[in-house]
Motif scaffolding. Structure first.
Motif, PDB file in Angstrom:
ATOM      1  N   GLY A   1      10.628   0.366   5.456  1.00 38.51           N
ATOM      2  CA  GLY A   1       9.779  -0.747   5.843  1.00 38.51           C
ATOM      3  C   GLY A   1      10.181  -2.019   5.123  1.00 38.51           C
ATOM      4  N   LEU A   2      10.597  -1.876   3.870  1.00 40.31           N
ATOM      5  CA  LEU A   2      10.965  -3.036   3.053  1.00 40.31           C
ATOM      6  C   LEU A   2      12.395  -2.843   2.550  1.00 40.31           C
TER       7      LEU A   2
ATOM      8  N   ASN B   1      14.032  -4.009  -0.654  1.00 41.77           N
ATOM      9  CA  ASN B   1      13.624  -3.444  -1.942  1.00 41.77           C
ATOM     10  C   ASN B   1      14.362  -2.156  -2.277  1.00 41.77           C
TER      11      ASN B   1
ATOM     12  N   HIS C   1      15.137  -1.047  -5.756  1.00 43.73           N
ATOM     13  CA  HIS C   1      14.066  -0.643  -6.682  1.00 43.73           C
ATOM     14  C   HIS C   1      14.302   0.753  -7.249  1.00 43.73           C
TER      15      HIS C   1
ATOM     16  N   PHE D   1      13.098   1.238 -10.957  1.00 42.99           N
ATOM     17  CA  PHE D   1      11.818   1.951 -11.115  1.00 42.99           C
ATOM     18  C   PHE D   1      12.074   3.434 -10.914  1.00 42.99           C
TER      19      PHE D   1
ATOM     20  N   SER E   1      10.346  12.880  -8.140  1.00 40.78           N
ATOM     21  CA  SER E   1      10.510  12.771  -6.694  1.00 40.78           C
ATOM     22  C   SER E   1      11.902  13.238  -6.266  1.00 40.78           C
TER      23      SER E   1
ATOM     24  N   PRO F   1       9.544   7.667  -4.688  1.00 43.94           N
ATOM     25  CA  PRO F   1      10.771   7.580  -5.480  1.00 43.94           C
ATOM     26  C   PRO F   1      10.807   6.394  -6.433  1.00 43.94           C
ATOM     27  N   VAL F   2       9.962   5.400  -6.194  1.00 41.63           N
ATOM     28  CA  VAL F   2      10.008   4.219  -7.053  1.00 41.63           C
ATOM     29  C   VAL F   2       8.736   4.063  -7.879  1.00 41.63           C
ATOM     30  N   GLY F   3       7.863   5.046  -7.839  1.00 42.70           N
ATOM     31  CA  GLY F   3       6.644   4.976  -8.642  1.00 42.70           C
ATOM     32  C   GLY F   3       5.694   3.879  -8.202  1.00 42.70           C
TER      33      GLY F   3
ATOM     34  N   ASN G   1       2.199  -2.921  -4.305  1.00 46.95           N
ATOM     35  CA  ASN G   1       2.991  -3.580  -3.250  1.00 46.95           C
ATOM     36  C   ASN G   1       4.395  -3.923  -3.708  1.00 46.95           C
ATOM     37  N   ALA G   2       4.470  -4.424  -4.940  1.00 48.02           N
ATOM     38  CA  ALA G   2       5.710  -5.028  -5.397  1.00 48.02           C
ATOM     39  C   ALA G   2       6.810  -3.992  -5.594  1.00 48.02           C
ATOM     40  N   LYS G   3       6.411  -2.730  -5.840  1.00 48.83           N
ATOM     41  CA  LYS G   3       7.443  -1.724  -6.085  1.00 48.83           C
ATOM     42  C   LYS G   3       7.894  -1.019  -4.814  1.00 48.83           C
ATOM     43  N   CYS G   4       6.999  -0.911  -3.843  1.00 46.39           N
ATOM     44  CA  CYS G   4       7.248  -0.092  -2.646  1.00 46.39           C
ATOM     45  C   CYS G   4       8.500  -0.549  -1.921  1.00 46.39           C
ATOM     46  N   MET G   5       9.266   0.433  -1.402  1.00 46.95           N
ATOM     47  CA  MET G   5      10.401   0.056  -0.560  1.00 46.95           C
ATOM     48  C   MET G   5      10.216   0.546   0.876  1.00 46.95           C
ATOM     49  N   GLY G   6       9.072   1.161   1.151  1.00 46.06           N
ATOM     50  CA  GLY G   6       8.753   1.483   2.543  1.00 46.06           C
ATOM     51  C   GLY G   6       9.364   2.764   3.072  1.00 46.06           C
TER      52      GLY G   6
END
Lengths: 614, 250
Positions: free
Chosen positions: A102-103, A106, A109, A113, A118, B76-78, B92-97
């Motif tokens: 979706g993003l 990102n 990340h 992070f 996972s 996967p990105v916490g 929101n800021a960490k999510c990659m969807g």
């Protein structure tokens, strides 16, 4: 055009189509271009592009292991193309993933992070590292052509063995971890596929797939470039693939037996059928074919067995990735054509890159002759350029560009404006509000409505003169038209003007020039305003100005009309509850409408109630 | 402290005040029935909804805030995390969807902004900002029938058992959320079986993250094993080939 040109032309067509869909994907979001839903958040792009892609690229680590670790020199002839396929396969996985995320901006990340719990985190890291390893493994091949890179090439050749070992380690991890992804979904993945051994099953099938993919690719390129395929080496590979597939079958059925699912295999249902189809294509038939020495050593036999196996194992990944998931609320996921187009486009782009690289660098013992170098197939093309388009012999960038642009334009026209703009909402025609002094406003008759004290509000706003405060537009020769007459759909904008109708006999067959000045281009902006003819259309003194004749959705119109005043009054009178949803949305009522036949659908929507039995 | 919500479906009258309060507090835009939605009323813009079950029972559907959440373990990105108060919140800021959380959730709670160019995962966050400031989640505050209440998990669990004990024959003798999926912060008691709230599956008591734990813990060992094994094999095979080529000379 020769075989290569024909293929490249077709590939460019697919890439063009995918480019159009990709533009829509990023402009309108995932909902407009996929059949994904809250019930099935993963679909074809994960199942095929990512899981299938990674498995298809397994040939890289299998062949490097066979040649550099086990020193099977017979297989040396196919190792370079296997590494190249793996490299391009992983690039395709990464690109395909960008469409599904979706993003996608990102994606980095994952590097900063961390969540080591996972499996997806692990897959992501392994894929990133292995892509680096693969690029270093392949780099010596193009580096051969450039003397300036000789030193880099020497260094890379020296570290080749550690790179190969690292690549095998990383591949083992993420090929199996793609199976681990689904361990957390015991209630979603069908029990014929869900198993605690998914990581092992994924690894074993990926090894077999890698071998068969190398076979398939060797035969395909042999056909394209009229090369001699490495049939002897591939027979060895087929023999090995047979044992791996037998191991797979043994593990899979032992696991089904251990989990007590064998009985389910005899039952009916499309998922069971899928299971048998998948097992037959991915393992049973290839094992049988590879077991017959004559078939194993023949071109046709190798090709048939390998393509069946490749198809079956990729199907297995798509199945586990979403196709056979136990649907919530019986939602079944079937990929949209747009999803398949993007996947096909990514694969085609990778194939084009493959063809480009094998034509320029020494991937096989002998580099295939560049078909464009033959002056007979391409006379004077470079000198005159575009003007040669009509000649059938012309093959080259102009034709490919044309294919791309043509397919992209077809793609844009295929993307129906309705689904793209409707934001996933089905048309819902509005029914008129019923009642007298109090109206029951429930446009779609779902039972959730608002009981609107029409008379009371009218009095409060100032009696008869207050009509125009809300009723901002009337049908011709009508005084107080109902909201539903223009706002005809619950959520979508509807046309309150009806151009076709005005042009039809029923509408008085207005000639164009009644509204459109012949000297001006015919457009909404240059047409005569409706009020110019329909003097009673806009009631005098209404504070609501009609700017255009596309009436907004019923819900938005109702809310827009009420909420403004309510919020103002809430502030003015110090009654905050007056501005809350519940001020109007207080009750659910089962609407009884004798005019609607008692279909199950009508009952379900609360239009008619079955007799209450308690 | 471990914040929790207890919903008693025998008290719920289905008035939707909780859902309306949720929308107001979390500033959620109006929604329409979308193609990609489920028929349970939840969506990226509706974080809680009333689901009607058998015998005209109303049950409020929302994120269960599992004690060991599958979504948190999957991300996967916490971007999803279990906070110290017990709320499972989303960044929101960490999510990659990637939507792995949506796949992992056994209750099918997280929803997606399918219609957005910049989409996020959306679900109930137990009004984390409010409970951190000492308040209550908006839904529990809005409920006129006190059917859904907020408090310490231990206290609410005791209360649930007390209600079941003191009203024989009214409730099914089970507190949903006490043990399912390793326990959840959102508890239910009801006069009917509530498995319709969980998508129909029975729901075991084992926390789902444990299913991947073994595979994830063995990663370093598998990696070391494979690398060492391959290096060793290569050394043995290379030596044997060398000996064979030297062989005929002797």
């Amino acid at each position: 055009m020769n075989r290569v040109h024909r293929l490249k032309f077709a590939l460019w067509l697919v890439v063009g189509l995918a480019a159009a869909v990709a533009a829509a994907r990023f402009a309108f979001g995932l909902g407009a271009t996929t059949n994904l839903s809250d019930a099935t958040p993963w679909g074809f792009w994960i199942g095929f592009d990512v899981m299938g892609g990674v498995a298809l690229a397994a040939g890289g680590f299998i062949m490097t292991a066979a040649v550099y670790i086990f020193k099977l020199e017979r297989l040396h002839a196919v190792v370079r193309s296997a590494v190249l396929t793996a490299f391009l396969g992983y690039v395709a996985v990464a690109v395909g993933l960008l469409f599904d995320l979706g993003l996608p901006w990102n994606i980095w990340h994952m590097i900063v992070f961390w969540n080591p719990h996972s499996p997806l985190f692990e897959v992501g890291w392994c894929v990133m590292l292995y892509l680096t390893v693969l690029s270093l493994e392949f780099f010596p091949v193009p580096a051969e052509e450039f003397s300036a890179l000789a030193r880099v090439r020497r260094v890379l050749m020296r570290v080749r063995l550690p790179l190969v070992v690292l690549g095998i380690g990383l591949s083992t991890l993420h090929q199996s971890s793609l199976g681990s992804l689904f361990l957390i979904m015991p209630y979603r993945v069908h029990p014929l596929w869900y198993s605690p051994l998914l990581p092992l099953l994924f690894l074993v099938s990926a090894i077999a797939l890698g071998m068969m993919m190398v076979t398939l690719e060797s035969h395909t390129t042999a056909y394209l470039y009229r090369r001699k395929p490495e049939t002897e080496a591939l027979a060895t590979l087929g023999g090995a693939a047979r044992w791996v597939l037998l191991l797979y079958l043994a593990v899979r059925f032992a696991d089904l037996a251990a989990r007590g699912q064998l009985a389910q295999l005899g039952t009916a249902g499309w998922r069971v059928g899928f299971f048998w189809f998948e097992i037959a294509a991915m393992a049973v038939v290839p094992v049988v074919l590879f077991s017959i020495p004559k078939v194993r050593r023949s071109r046709a036999g190798q090709w048939t067995a390998a393509s069946l196996g490749v198809f079956g194992i990729v199907l297995n990944r798509i199945d586990v990735g979403g196709l056979i998931h136990a649907g919530r609320g019986n939602v079944l996921y079937i990929p949209a054509w747009t999803e398949i187009a993007v996947s096909a486009g990514v694969v085609s782009a990778a194939a084009l890159a493959f063809l480009f690289l094998v034509e320029r660098f020494r991937v096989w013992e002998q580099r295939p002759a560049d078909p464009q170098a033959d002056p007979l197939t391409l006379p004077e093309f470079n000198k005159v350029g575009m003007t040669w388009l009509g000649v059938p012999a012309v093959a080259g960038r102009t034709v490919y560009s044309l294919a791309f642009v043509m397919a992209a334009s077809i793609g844009f026209s295929l993307l129906a404006p309705q689904p793209v703009s409707s934001r996933g909402i089905d048309p819902q025609p509005v029914r008129r509000a019923r009642g007298g002094q109090t109206l029951w406003i429930d446009g779609n008759l779902d039972g959730y409505g608002v009981s609107f004290p029409h008379e009371q509000i009218q009095k409060r706003l100032g009696g008869d003169s207050s009509c125009v405060k809300c009723h901002h537009m009337n049908l011709p020769r009508d005084r107080n038209s109902g909201c539903y007459e223009c706002h005809r759909d619950m959520y979508m904008a509807t046309d309150a003007f009806r151009h076709e109708w005005h042009a039809s006999p029923a509408g008085g067959r207005q000639a164009c020039r009644e509204c459109h000045d012949p000297a001006l281009p015919r457009a909404t902006a240059t047409a005569k305003r409706c009020e110019a003819c329909h003097k009673d259309l806009i009631p005098a003194g209404t504070p609501i100005r009609v700017k255009q004749y596309h009436a907004m959705g019923y819900v938005a119109a109702m809310h827009g009309l009420c909420i403004g005043c309510h919020a103002q009054l809430a502030k003015q009178d110090g009654k905050p509850e007056f501005a809350r949803c519940a001020a109007c949305h207080r009750e659910r009522r089962n609407v009884i409408d004798a005019s609607v036949p008692a279909t199950p659908e009508a009952i379900g929507r609360g239009i008619l109630l079955p007799p209450v039995t308690r | 402290m471990s914040a929790a919500i207890l919903t008693d479906t025998t008290k719920c009258v289905g008035c939707n005040e909780c859902a309306i309060a949720c929308k107001e507090v979390n500033r959620l835009a109006p929604d329409a029935p979308r193609r990609w939605g489920l028929d349970d009323g939840l969506s990226a813009r509706n974080w809680t909804s009333i689901v009607e079950g058998p015998k005209r029972t109303f049950a409020r559907k929302q994120c269960r805030h599992c004690l060991d959440p599958a979504c948190v373990s999957a991300c996967p990105v916490g971007a999803l995390s279990k906070t110290e108060l017990g709320a499972v919140v989303y960044d929101n800021a960490k999510c990659m969807g990637c939507r792995y959380c949506m796949m992992a959730c056994p209750y099918g709670i997280p929803r997606y902004d399918w219609d957005q160019g910049v989409p996020y995962v959306r679900k109930c966050v137990l009004c984390y900002d409010r409970i951190r400031a000492g308040g209550r989640p908006a839904c529990t505050e809005a409920c006129p029938a006190k059917a859904t209440i907020f408090g310490e998990r231990d206290v609410l669990l005791a209360e649930a058992h007390r209600r079941i004990r003191e009203n024989p024959g009214v409730y099914v003798n089970k507190v949903w959320g006490e043990r399912e999926m390793g326990g959840t912060a959102v508890l239910y008691i009801s006069n009917v079986d509530l498995s319709f709230l969980a998508g129909g599956h029975p729901g075991g008591n084992e926390p789902l993250p444990e299913r991947t734990a073994l595979a994830m813990h063995s990663v370093p060992f598998v990696f070391t094993g494979v690398v060492a094994g391959m290096a060793g094999l290569n050394w043995i095979i290379a030596r044997r080939i060398k000996r064979q080529s030297e062989g005929p000379d002797e």
